[in-house]
Write an enzyme that holds these catalytic residues in place. Structure first.
Site, PDB file in Angstrom:
ATOM      1  N   ARG A 213     110.028  62.438  65.497  1.00  0.00           N
ATOM      2  CA  ARG A 213     110.821  62.496  64.277  1.00  0.00           C
ATOM      3  C   ARG A 213     111.867  61.382  64.292  1.00  0.00           C
ATOM      4  O   ARG A 213     112.266  60.902  65.363  1.00  0.00           O
ATOM      5  CB  ARG A 213     111.520  63.851  64.149  1.00  0.00           C
ATOM      6  N   LYS A 237     113.854  69.835  67.676  1.00  0.00           N
ATOM      7  CA  LYS A 237     114.543  70.913  66.975  1.00  0.00           C
ATOM      8  C   LYS A 237     114.972  71.984  67.968  1.00  0.00           C
ATOM      9  O   LYS A 237     114.243  72.324  68.902  1.00  0.00           O
ATOM     10  CB  LYS A 237     113.634  71.513  65.900  1.00  0.00           C
ATOM     11  N   HIS A 307     108.673  59.827  58.297  1.00  0.00           N
ATOM     12  CA  HIS A 307     107.797  60.972  58.510  1.00  0.00           C
ATOM     13  C   HIS A 307     106.341  60.632  58.212  1.00  0.00           C
ATOM     14  O   HIS A 307     105.430  61.257  58.773  1.00  0.00           O
ATOM     15  CB  HIS A 307     108.249  62.156  57.653  1.00  0.00           C
ATOM     16  N   ARG A 310     104.832  59.551  61.347  1.00  0.00           N
ATOM     17  CA  ARG A 310     104.525  60.730  62.172  1.00  0.00           C
ATOM     18  C   ARG A 310     103.227  61.388  61.697  1.00  0.00           C
ATOM     19  O   ARG A 310     102.363  61.730  62.500  1.00  0.00           O
ATOM     20  CB  ARG A 310     105.701  61.703  62.080  1.00  0.00           C
ATOM     21  N   HIS A 333     105.684  70.740  67.725  1.00  0.00           N
ATOM     22  CA  HIS A 333     105.596  71.870  66.806  1.00  0.00           C
ATOM     23  C   HIS A 333     105.651  73.179  67.588  1.00  0.00           C
ATOM     24  O   HIS A 333     104.936  73.338  68.586  1.00  0.00           O
ATOM     25  CB  HIS A 333     104.291  71.838  66.013  1.00  0.00           C
ATOM     26  N   TYR A 342      97.097  68.682  59.593  1.00  0.00           N
ATOM     27  CA  TYR A 342      96.479  67.377  59.806  1.00  0.00           C
ATOM     28  C   TYR A 342      94.962  67.470  59.892  1.00  0.00           C
ATOM     29  O   TYR A 342      94.268  66.485  59.638  1.00  0.00           O
ATOM     30  CB  TYR A 342      97.054  66.725  61.062  1.00  0.00           C
TER      31      TYR A 342
END
Length: 361
Positions: A213, A237, A307, A310, A333, A342
């Site tokens: 990110r 995150k 993004h 990414r 994730h 994806y």
């Protein structure tokens, strides 16, 4: 803080200040819980607090003065009001999630006699497929900053942003405009411009080469890069750390930046930051987004941000045969469901190629 975001934050603070004291205290305690116990990012805390302030303001207008007076009908009427005001499905889903999180927390803490929002349904956000560059487009973008013409000068669009002009050593010539000081000023300006191009190349290589990110790439420190193993440690995150690999092109770009670029931009306040802004501070995500967008525009590519690189990295990995679980770990994730989008991108691209090429399509 930007214009719209700044106005939104000021509006939230004003509404918060107008709430009765018990409701204000609940908002503040919930924010501390999200930040220190749940370890949520500052962005998530701001979003949830803004949603909670809006919900409690709605409840107060309906007569509630304490959290204990909040009920499911009030939460539902708040969401209905948001929908009539034009809130998107994704926004409604997030606000419902914020209400459920707050309700569960308040019930555990004794502020609510029951978890009133536990059964709250929320609209499923409409999932749109992300923008994905082709492999040749991604290569064109990441190589743009340092691509040179035959005589060694940067190509058109190689440095599409004027950021180098902001560096303290790249100021205008002296008042008389002549002599060695003017020449030295021009030389300093060119050194800074080259350094910024090397920095931009590293930024783009890492975004595409690792799939991290933009906030993660801006947070990388010098000690996070393991040049021998060609891996970099990033903080994602919730403060979760992971180690991701990068390839030879990114390694070469890193070597050039660390040898010839970073020393030009570095100042005492640079600290251990890997990527620096033109004034020597840590590169921030807003500037990084502007850089990516400017290079994409200069290369006549779709209008994208970090993004999209990414998304492109993940899609190209899956198309090349990478395991879905490995891609999940690479992207950081927490849920495999986030990575599975994806596979849909890859299937759609395959379907488009089939329709274009197969005689029986």
């Amino acid at each position: 803080m930007g214009g719209t975001e700044g106005r939104s934050a000021r509006g939230t603070r004003a509404v918060h200040a107008a709430l009765p004291e018990p409701l204000r205290e609940a908002v503040d305690e919930f924010a501390r819980h999200l930040a220190s116990v749940r370890n949520r990012s500052a962005h998530t805390v701001r979003a949830y607090v803004a949603d909670l302030v809006s919900l409690l303001d709605h409840a107060h207008r309906m007569g509630a003065a304490e959290v204990a007076e909040l009920d499911l009908d009030t939460v539902r009427s708040w969401l209905a009001k948001q929908r009539t005001m034009g809130a998107a499905r994704a926004s409604l889903a997030r606000r419902a999630a914020a209400a459920r999180t707050f309700s569960a927390w308040a019930h555990r803490g004794g502020l609510l006699p029951t978890d009133v929002a536990a059964t709250l349904a929320s609209p499923r956000p409409q999932r749109t497929l992300p923008t994905v560059l082709r492999a040749d487009q991604a290569a064109l973008l990441v190589e743009a900053p340092t691509r040179s013409t035959a005589d060694g000068r940067a190509t058109s669009g190689a440095h599409p942003t004027p950021e180098a002009d902001a560096h303290p050593t790249a100021g205008p010539p002296t008042a008389d405009g002549t002599g060695t000081e003017e020449a030295e000023g021009a030389e300093d300006g060119e050194r800074v411009a080259r350094a910024v191009r090397w920095r931009d190349r590293v930024l783009l290589e890492l975004l595409y080469g690792t799939g991290v990110r933009v906030s993660e790439v801006c947070g990388i420190d010098l000690a996070d890069v393991d040049h021998g193993r060609r891996v970099v440690r990033v903080r994602g995150k919730g403060g979760r750390e992971r180690t991701v690999p990068y390839g030879l092109p990114a390694q070469r770009a890193l070597d050039e930046w660390l040898r010839h670029g970073r020393p030009v931009l570095a100042v005492p306040a640079s600290g251990e930051a890997l990527l620096l802004g033109a004034r020597g501070g840590r590169l921030n995500p807003t500037t990084a987004r502007r850089i990516v967008g400017a290079y994409a525009e200069a290369a006549d590519l779709p209008r994208i941000g970090p993004h999209a690189l990414r998304h492109s990295a993940a899609t190209h990995l899956l198309e090349g045969g990478a395991d879905l679980r490995a891609v999940q770990e690479l992207l950081g994730h927490s849920s495999l469901a986030s990575t599975q989008v994806y596979t849909h991108v890859s299937v759609d691209r395959l379907r488009a190629a089939y329709r274009q090429a197969h005689p029986r399509a």
